[in-house]
Design an enzyme around this catalytic site. Structure first.
Site, PDB file in Angstrom:
ATOM      1  CG  HIS A 226      -0.407   0.228   2.506  1.00  0.00           C
ATOM      2  ND1 HIS A 226      -0.187  -0.788   3.414  1.00  0.00           N
ATOM      3  CD2 HIS A 226      -0.005   1.349   3.123  1.00  0.00           C
ATOM      4  CE1 HIS A 226       0.324  -0.288   4.526  1.00  0.00           C
ATOM      5  NE2 HIS A 226       0.444   1.011   4.367  1.00  0.00           N
ATOM      6  CG  ASP A 259       0.080  -4.124   2.965  1.00  0.00           C
ATOM      7  OD1 ASP A 259       0.296  -3.523   1.902  1.00  0.00           O
ATOM      8  OD2 ASP A 259      -0.058  -3.534   4.058  1.00  0.00           O
ATOM      9  CB  SER A 341       3.045   1.792   5.993  1.00  0.00           C
ATOM     10  OG  SER A 341       1.858   1.568   6.685  1.00  0.00           O
TER      11      SER A 341
END
Length: 498
Positions: A226, A259, A341
């Protein structure tokens, strides 16, 4: 939970059904900070004494109003009267210093802490204004402490010798301090040169920031899908090291379900140092953790915490597609925010044990709402799983998912992962000749355990399956018509994201 997705302006999270007792946590991927950085909160007036503020006065909006200061009522203070001069013939002015007690050091020095005698100053013209009076009072309070200590220090060294000095000099200046390898500072100093801040710019000009780390000496960077999804096809990606070096990068492969994504620096420099990979299976609750990333665009930020849970079922979405990512996550209370992230979660020895991917958020994530921050519940993809995915992406450019060959519901209150009556687009819920069919599973069966792990929902089952590889043999416990049975299943495979 909402997924914090770096590189995505929209932080809305697809709805993920909860589960009975230990639901997969719909998590928020620490989404990318929009380029330009977040707006700093407007500076506020100084807080009352003893009330520390969270804002640093200097960190204000550019061009924004400066900090305001309390106004003093000038009418409430009278200017001080000039000192009265004594008669010229008086011998009582100035008054004699206080007598030195017999226990004073040396017999002729002042008592410790006694104020230094003040030299007479010519009378000054008084100034009007309460602000001046207030400043004078503050100066007297501060000067009283500093003056007494200063006089004492000067008196002790008045004869030019250091025999009576009580000061202690450090053996090394701060720049010479050494941090042991096992300390947080030591781990951070070693790891930071191998962590990069990723800037993802999509084709339409939107973008955000995330984090990644050096995976090998060939220039591969491991991060979250992402983080790079918005720029993967027609955008631009750059990776900036902690020393400021910036390199263009390209996507080697990405796995939406896991992910995970792998980038490669287009002109990788020599001497890259990959971060060492640990063993996420050996992590224990209570182990120390160190997270490195770029929360809200603040690169090279280091935070610490512990592993607060293992095998936490997490379903996370970035709001840009209908698909979710599933993981059996490491849970940590190390502060993780949008921009973290893709960054490494390290153990106390500096080995990577996970990839920071999502946070629990109290924000609804709806349109117009600001990005949520850390509340002490962050989730990382176990590094053992991430390594398997990364190797597959580097080798073939596409992910491979282990499967049982059955469609399960995402409903709660099923007491496990219930096999659906029908698959997607009218296909059979149990794939003919697939792993589940060969093991005797049927539509309507409720899977309650995956090996020794209790399964309480469909997302929980998927997260557990994806910690394995195609070809692994697993044991499923299921219920049918009120009876419990087990089945040995050899996991199949699915290539690519569907």
């Amino acid at each position: 939970m909402s997924t914090e997705n770096e590189g995505n302006e929209d932080t809305a999270v697809p709805s993920v059904p909860s589960v009975p007792s230990a639901p997969p946590v719909p998590a928020a991927a620490p989404e990318g900070t929009p380029q330009g950085g977040p707006s700093a909160p407007e500076a506020t007036p100084p807080a009352p004494v003893d009330a520390p503020t969270a804002q640093v006065p200097a960190a204000t909006h550019q061009g924004g109003p400066g900090p305001s200061f309390p106004q003093y009522d000038q009418q409430a203070h009278q200017p001080p009267s000039p000192p009265q001069q004594p008669p010229a013939a008086s011998e009582a002015w100035p008054p004699p210093p206080p007598a030195v007690p017999s226990y004073a050091d040396g017999g002729g020095t002042a008592v410790w802490g006694a104020p230094a005698p003040e030299a007479a100053e010519p009378a000054r013209k008084p100034r009007a204004g309460g602000l001046v009076a207030a400043v004078v009072v503050a100066a007297l309070v501060a000067g009283g402490v500093g003056g007494a200590l200063g006089f004492w220090a000067a008196d002790r060294n008045d004869d030019g010798s250091s025999a009576g000095s009580t000061t202690v000099a450090a053996s090394n200046s701060p720049k010479d301090f050494k941090r042991d390898a096992g300390t947080v500072a030591g781990v951070a100093a070693k790891a930071l040169p191998s962590v990069v801040t990723i800037d993802a710019q999509s084709g339409d000009g939107e973008g955000g920031t995330g984090t990644g780390f050096v995976y090998d000496q060939e220039g591969h960077i491991l991060t979250n899908n992402h983080v790079v999804a918005s720029a993967a096809d027609s955008g631009q990606l750059t990776a900036t090291f902690s020393d400021g070096r910036k390199y263009d990068a390209e996507v080697v492969g990405r796995a939406e379900g896991y992910d995970v994504a792998v980038l490669k620096l287009k002109k990788a420099p020599d001497g890259l140092t990959p971060l060492p990979l640990g063993d996420s299976e050996k992590v224990a609750v209570g182990d120390s953790t160190i997270a490195i990333g770029a929360p809200f665009g603040l690169s090279n930020t280091v935070t610490t915490g512990i592993i607060s849970a293992k095998n936490r079922p997490v379903a996370s979405g970035d709001g840009s597609s209908s698909s979710n990512s599933y993981m059996s996550a490491l849970q940590t209370d190390a502060s993780i925010n949008p921009g973290n992230s893709g960054g490494p979660l390290l153990d106390a020895g500096g080995a990577v044990i996970g990839i920071n991917s999502a946070i629990q958020s109290t924000s609804g994530g709806g349109a117009g709402q600001s990005q949520a921050g850390s509340i002490g519940l962050g989730f990382a993809i176990p590094v053992n799983q991430a390594k398997n995915v990364a190797e597959q992406l580097i080798k073939t450019g596409e992910p491979v998912y282990p499967v049982i060959g059955a469609t399960v519901t995402m409903e709660e209150k099923t007491g496990g992962a219930a096999i659906s009556d029908q698959g997607a687009a009218g296909t059979p819920a149990v794939t003919p000749n697939g792993p589940a069919a060969k093991a005797g599973l049927k539509a309507g069966d409720v899977i309650t355990k995956f090996n020794d792990t209790v399964v309480e929902s469909g997302p929980t089952l998927i997260g557990e399956i994806w910690t394995h590889k195609p070809g692994d043999k697993v044991t499923l416990t299921y219920e049918r018509d009120g009876r419990t049975a087990t089945a040995e299943v050899v996991l199949g495979e699915r290539k690519g994201d569907s």
